[in-house]
Design an enzyme around this catalytic site. Structure first.
Site, mmCIF file in Angstrom:
data_model
loop_
_atom_site.group_PDB
_atom_site.id
_atom_site.type_symbol
_atom_site.label_atom_id
_atom_site.label_comp_id
_atom_site.label_asym_id
_atom_site.label_seq_id
_atom_site.Cartn_x
_atom_site.Cartn_y
_atom_site.Cartn_z
ATOM 1 N N SER A 106 4.344 7.266 11.953
ATOM 2 C CA SER A 106 3.391 6.585 11.088
ATOM 3 C C SER A 106 1.995 7.212 11.229
ATOM 4 O O SER A 106 1.841 8.395 10.921
ATOM 5 C CB SER A 106 3.424 5.083 11.415
ATOM 6 O OG SER A 106 2.728 4.347 10.463
ATOM 7 N N ASP A 156 10.635 1.670 2.825
ATOM 8 C CA ASP A 156 9.341 1.624 3.519
ATOM 9 C C ASP A 156 8.275 1.094 2.554
ATOM 10 O O ASP A 156 8.009 1.698 1.515
ATOM 11 C CB ASP A 156 8.990 3.045 3.994
ATOM 12 C CG ASP A 156 7.803 3.073 4.940
ATOM 13 O OD1 ASP A 156 6.985 2.134 4.910
ATOM 14 O OD2 ASP A 156 7.689 4.047 5.706
ATOM 15 N N HIS A 187 9.913 0.712 7.330
ATOM 16 C CA HIS A 187 8.909 1.505 8.045
ATOM 17 C C HIS A 187 9.264 1.664 9.522
ATOM 18 O O HIS A 187 8.850 2.627 10.165
ATOM 19 C CB HIS A 187 7.539 0.813 7.901
ATOM 20 C CG HIS A 187 6.400 1.687 8.328
ATOM 21 N ND1 HIS A 187 6.080 2.867 7.700
ATOM 22 C CD2 HIS A 187 5.512 1.565 9.350
ATOM 23 C CE1 HIS A 187 5.040 3.427 8.305
ATOM 24 N NE2 HIS A 187 4.684 2.667 9.310
HETATM 25 C C1 MLT Z 1 -1.908 5.459 8.233
HETATM 26 O O1 MLT Z 1 -2.905 4.776 8.136
HETATM 27 O O2 MLT Z 1 -1.848 6.492 8.914
HETATM 28 C C2 MLT Z 1 -0.696 5.000 7.476
HETATM 29 O O3 MLT Z 1 -1.045 4.069 6.507
HETATM 30 C C3 MLT Z 1 0.336 4.442 8.383
HETATM 31 C C4 MLT Z 1 -0.203 3.306 9.192
HETATM 32 O O4 MLT Z 1 -0.141 2.167 8.730
HETATM 33 O O5 MLT Z 1 -0.677 3.545 10.284
#
Ligand code: MLT
Length: 208
Positions: A106, A156, A187
């Protein structure tokens, strides 16, 4: 004496020779301990280097600032990716390890993707679990055959699979050897991601 390393981090030395070190990059709200168990499962005996993101969002560590979910502060992404790449270079010297394979989840996968954009020679390869396009222009350097595994969840709700497909296309156009797997999950990480990462490491001679 070398300057102290600039990120809070965990380091586990290798207990078996010949395996690429893994650089573990946690998701939003995680820390340096989060992915250690997954690193041990994916490449048993490999050295594990795991930094904590330096940006705080409502008390949750991250690797760069965002303006909203999925909307990144590109200037900050750029600066933080350079800082993390500098940390990795310094940690390689301190711990005497070779170029690591990034293993990010992520937000951690997104900062790894940003380093692929800006300083791809930092890594021997990259495993990007639930990643999206990190910057507002294409990669700046040639990826020169660098192996990259992307795994996406078809359900996701945070990272649309179309965005990961675009990421795969941009990295591939810049010369990366891309493998993109799409799984019927959300996710969260699943066993399918773990098994795909194990196979990919072995297939690319980066793991056991
Ligand atoms: C991010 O901010 O890198 C992406 O949206 C994934 C997350 O939720 O961290």
């Amino acid at each position: 004496m070398a300057a102290p390393l600039q990120f809070v981090h965990s380091f586990e030395p290798a207990s078996r020779p010949g395996l690429s070190p893994l650089l573990l990059l946690h998701g939003t709200g995680g820390n340096e301990d989060d992915l250690l168990p997954i690193g041990r499962i994916i490449s048993p005996g490999a050295a594990l280097l795991s930094p904590r993101g330096q940006v705080m969002e409502c008390g949750m560590p991250r690797f760069f600032r965002r303006l909203a979910e999925g909307v990144f502060d590109f200037e900050d992404v750029h600066r933080r990716a350079e800082e993390l790449a500098d940390f990795i270079a310094a940690a390689r010297d301190d711990y005497q390890i070779s170029a690591p394979v990034a293993l990010g989840y992520s937000n951690g996968a997104n900062i790894a993707a940003a380093i692929l954009w800006l300083r791809p020679q930092t890594f021997a390869g990259a495993i990007l679990f639930r990643a999206m396009v990190p910057l507002d222009r294409g990669p700046e350097a040639s990826l020169d055959g660098l192996p990259v595994l992307i795994t996406s969840g078809l359900r996701d709700s945070i990272i649309p699979v179309q965005n990961s497909i675009r990421l795969a296309g941009l990295l591939s156009a810049a010369g990366a050897k891309i493998e993109h797997k799409q799984f019927p999950v959300g996710h969260e990480l699943s066993q399918l991601d773990i098994v795909a990462a194990q196979h990919w490491l072995a297939h690319n001679n980066l793991g056991a």
